[in-house]
Each structure stands twice: as C-alpha cells, then as structure tokens.
Design an enzyme around this catalytic site. Structure first.
Site, PDB file in Angstrom:
ATOM      1  N   LYS A  60      91.647  27.353  68.506  1.00  0.00           N
ATOM      2  CA  LYS A  60      92.868  27.711  69.424  1.00  0.00           C
ATOM      3  C   LYS A  60      94.052  26.858  68.846  1.00  0.00           C
ATOM      4  O   LYS A  60      93.867  25.843  68.038  1.00  0.00           O
ATOM      5  CB  LYS A  60      92.361  27.143  70.774  1.00  0.00           C
ATOM      6  CG  LYS A  60      91.924  25.693  70.766  1.00  0.00           C
ATOM      7  CD  LYS A  60      91.377  25.311  71.880  1.00  0.00           C
ATOM      8  CE  LYS A  60      91.140  23.804  71.875  1.00  0.00           C
ATOM      9  NZ  LYS A  60      90.090  23.436  73.161  1.00  0.00           N
TER      10      LYS A  60
ATOM     11  N   TYR B 124     120.786   6.547  64.347  1.00  0.00           N
ATOM     12  CA  TYR B 124     121.069   6.747  65.592  1.00  0.00           C
ATOM     13  C   TYR B 124     120.762   5.516  66.389  1.00  0.00           C
ATOM     14  O   TYR B 124     119.560   4.802  66.279  1.00  0.00           O
ATOM     15  CB  TYR B 124     120.456   7.890  66.385  1.00  0.00           C
ATOM     16  CG  TYR B 124     121.074   9.353  66.075  1.00  0.00           C
ATOM     17  CD1 TYR B 124     122.210   9.409  65.984  1.00  0.00           C
ATOM     18  CD2 TYR B 124     120.312  10.292  66.050  1.00  0.00           C
ATOM     19  CE1 TYR B 124     122.745  10.971  65.822  1.00  0.00           C
ATOM     20  CE2 TYR B 124     120.605  11.712  65.805  1.00  0.00           C
ATOM     21  CZ  TYR B 124     121.789  11.905  65.605  1.00  0.00           C
ATOM     22  OH  TYR B 124     122.316  13.210  65.626  1.00  0.00           O
TER      23      TYR B 124
HETATM   24  C1  LIG Z   1      89.032  22.413  72.374  1.00  0.00           C
HETATM   25  C2  LIG Z   1      87.609  22.533  72.869  1.00  0.00           C
HETATM   26  C3  LIG Z   1      86.731  22.441  72.058  1.00  0.00           C
HETATM   27  C4  LIG Z   1      86.836  21.532  70.680  1.00  0.00           C
HETATM   28  O1  LIG Z   1      86.952  20.103  70.940  1.00  0.00           O
HETATM   29  P1  LIG Z   1      87.399  19.098  69.799  1.00  0.00           P
HETATM   30  O2  LIG Z   1      87.156  17.810  70.674  1.00  0.00           O
HETATM   31  O3  LIG Z   1      88.525  19.487  69.391  1.00  0.00           O
HETATM   32  O4  LIG Z   1      85.942  19.019  69.153  1.00  0.00           O
HETATM   33  C5  LIG Z   1      85.338  22.690  72.410  1.00  0.00           C
HETATM   34  N1  LIG Z   1      84.956  23.252  73.679  1.00  0.00           N
HETATM   35  C6  LIG Z   1      85.993  23.543  74.456  1.00  0.00           C
HETATM   36  C7  LIG Z   1      85.688  24.065  76.084  1.00  0.00           C
HETATM   37  C8  LIG Z   1      87.370  23.332  74.143  1.00  0.00           C
HETATM   38  O5  LIG Z   1      88.279  23.539  74.992  1.00  0.00           O
END
Ligand SMILES: *Cc1c(COP(=O)(O)O)cnc(C)c1O
Length: 355
Positions: free
Chosen positions: A47, A255
């Site tokens: 994702k 800055y």
């Molecule tokens: C993002 C997500 C993962 C992966 O989690 P990590 O902590 O990055 O390993 C797994 N399961 C769900 C439901 C998620 O939303």
C-alpha cells in the site's frame, strides 16, 4: 568525488534527487520474514505506493521471489500494481466503500470487508472476499459479536484477517489477548485462511503466524528484524550539490538564521528539501555521508534545498552527488517521525532508481 555512481535511466529527470531502492535487499528481507513465518504463506503490504518506494517494481520483485499475496489500501492502488500473474492475490484493505462496487466487481482484486454494511452489500454478489475482524485495535473491522451473530453466513471468505495493536511491544499482554480472541473467532467463521501478523507480529512467535502473514515495514528495512540479523536497508537518498560556498566564522546559515558558524565552514547546498520528503525536523540533525564521513545538515531545511557542512570533505565539487544518511531508525529518532512516515513521506519529485 561522487558518492552515487549508478547510471541514471534517461527517462528520469537528471537533475532530480535520486531515491535508490535496493531490490536485492527488499527480496532478502521478504525471504527472512517468509522463513520466520515458517509454514504460513508470506504476503506483502505494498500500500501507499510500496511505502513510498514504488509499488509496481516492488510487487514485481516480490512476486518473482514467490510472494502470492499483495495488500493495498485503496482500489486505485490495485491498478498501479499493474497486471499480476495467475495465482497472485491482491486484497484491498479498506473494503468496498459506497461508490466502489462497480470498480470492485471489475477488478481482479478482492476486498477485505471491514463493516457490516460492506458485508451485506458484498453478500449479494456471491463473490469471494476477505474479512477483517477487530480483536482489540478498534480501528477497521467487524466486531467479534457481529461476527458471531451470523452476519458473515453465506459469504465466501478466502482469508479472515485481524490486525495487532501492540506488535512492536512484544511484552504487551494485548498481543496474547488478540491472538486468543482471533483464534476463537477463526474457529467458528469458515474461511480458507487466517491472517494476523504484520512485520512485528511475525516476530512474536509461531502462535501469531496462522496461515498467512502481512509484513510491510520490515520488507523496506524498517522496524525489528524477525531473526538474529539486522534487516537490510532498502531506501537510499542521493542528491546533487548545486553550490559550494565558504562561510566565514560568525555568519548565520539558512532561513531564520538559526545556525551560526563557529569557525569558517565549507557548505554544500543540495537539491533536497522537505517537499521531497526529507523532513524539516532533520534541520541541524540530518547528515550526508561522504565516503563514510558524516557531514551534518546545518540550519533549516527548506522546501527545495538543504545546506550541509562539508568541511570534512574538501574534494567535493559542484555537480557531485551526495548520499544522505537515511538509516531509518536513526533518522526516525532524530526527526521525531516514525520509520513509516519517513518512507511514505518521500515525495514524488525524486528520480526513483531501482537497482
Ligand atoms: C499496513 C498493514 C500491514 C503491514 O504492517 P507493517 O507494520 O508495516 O508490517 C499489515 N496488515 C494491515 C491490516 C495493515 O494495514
């Protein structure tokens, strides 16, 4: 002296900073989570554009290594992965929101249904799906009581999921409570597979592995290792020196004039800023590494530019590439941002180079 000699694909903007993605390290990390998860299939959370590193090439590399389950949050992230070979499953973690149904039915991906309303709407289709039950995170998912009420009857559930709240804290009693609650509900909800563990959850032990694991951050080199060895770093940042300048003692830099040179300095102004996802909170804290020699960020990081004290690297020339220290744990501690934020915050302005 240049620290980044990889030839730049000519489709990429030659003047942009480079986000380097080490595919061999990514695959090595995935294999280690797969091995740690033993008999469970090892999926991959890709994702948010593969945690900022490029979902499509990352998915391709992991699928080539044997990964058969990809997880995204949104339907538009399915298309961004490109077509997948037979046997590869893409699951959409947000399920089917109102307005998504036509898109979901036309997609090769399956929804992870997360609300009672989604379950009812999907049941009518008769199509397979995944379901998320909430076992204590109180984020997305069907409540245990709803799941026991017969709500899920008649669904063709491939994978029953739940998600851990405290997997990064192995000693937390929440981990065992969620494991037990998930095992109980999974015993009464018919599904082909059960999945509970994210990256850190895999490290909790065999009791948390079930049939499928869903590592994310660990594949990209963040978080705790599932075994005795540190994870391989995957993401690197290289940027170009636009200007070198000599700053006299007592002059202020950047800055707000927040930094004053105690002695004469040679500084490099590089084409990297917070608009690239290099966090402003690394002002006076971040660093570049020139042949292993740390060269600190001085003064405020601005939108497009960062100023680095390169007094320790006298051979640098304008136009040279500099490698930033982007060690995730160290950068997270220095910036006050999580490793997840650092990766997913990487901007779209980079030329991404997958090696
Ligand atoms: C993002 C997500 C993962 C992966 O989690 P990590 O902590 O990055 O390993 C797994 N399961 C769900 C439901 C998620 O939303």
């Amino acid at each position: 002296m240049t620290s980044c000699d990889a030839p730049l694909p000519d489709t990429l903007a030659p003047d942009a900073s480079r986000l380097t993605v080490d595919t061999a390290a990514l695959v090595a990390n995935w294999r280690r989570f797969a091995r740690a998860g033993a008999a469970a299939a090892c999926g991959a959370a890709v994702k948010a554009d593969g945690y900022g590193l490029g979902a499509r090439p990352i998915a391709a590399a992991l699928v080539a290594a044997g990964c058969r389950d990809l997880l995204v949050a949104h339907w538009h992230e399915v298309a961004a992965l490109g077509p997948q070979p037979d046997g590869v499953r893409v699951a959409v973690l947000h399920g089917v929101m109102p307005g998504d149904m036509a898109r979901a039915l036309a997609s090769p991906a399956v929804p992870v249904l997360v609300t009672a309303g989604q379950v009812q709407a999907w049941k009518v289709t008769g199509r397979p799906c995944d379901v998320m039950v909430d076992t204590g995170l109180n984020r997305l998912g069907i409540d245990i009581a709803e799941a026991r009420s017969g709500l899920l009857d008649g669904l063709a559930i491939d994978t029953l999921h739940s998600h851990l709240a405290c997997s990064e804290t192995p000693a937390s009693p929440a981990n065992e409570a969620q494991r037990a609650a998930f095992a109980d509900i999974a015993a009464v909800v018919p599904a082909r597979r059960r999945a509970l563990a994210n990256s850190a959850g895999i490290g909790l032990g065999p009791g948390w592995h079930f049939d499928l694991t869903r590592p994310g951050i660990g594949l990209y080199g963040g978080g705790a290792s599932p075994d005795a060895h540190p994870l391989a770093p995957v993401a690197g940042i290289a940027t170009r020196i636009i200007q070198l300048r000599d700053v006299p003692a007592g002059a202020s830099i950047g800055y707000g004039a927040t930094y004053t040179a105690a002695g004469p300095l040679r500084v490099a102004v590089v084409a990297l800023g917070y608009a690239d996802g290099y966090p402003r909170s690394l002002s006076d804290r971040g660093r570049a590494l020139v042949d292993g020699v740390p060269c600190p960020v001085v003064g405020r990081i601005s939108m497009d530019l960062t100023i680095i004290d390169v007094s320790a690297a006298p051979d640098l020339a304008e136009g040279d590439w500099l490698t930033m220290d982007f060690d995730l744990a160290g950068s997270a501690a220095a910036s006050g941002r999580s490793e997840y934020e650092l990766l997913t915050g990487l901007g779209a302005r980079y030329a991404r180079v997958h090696t």
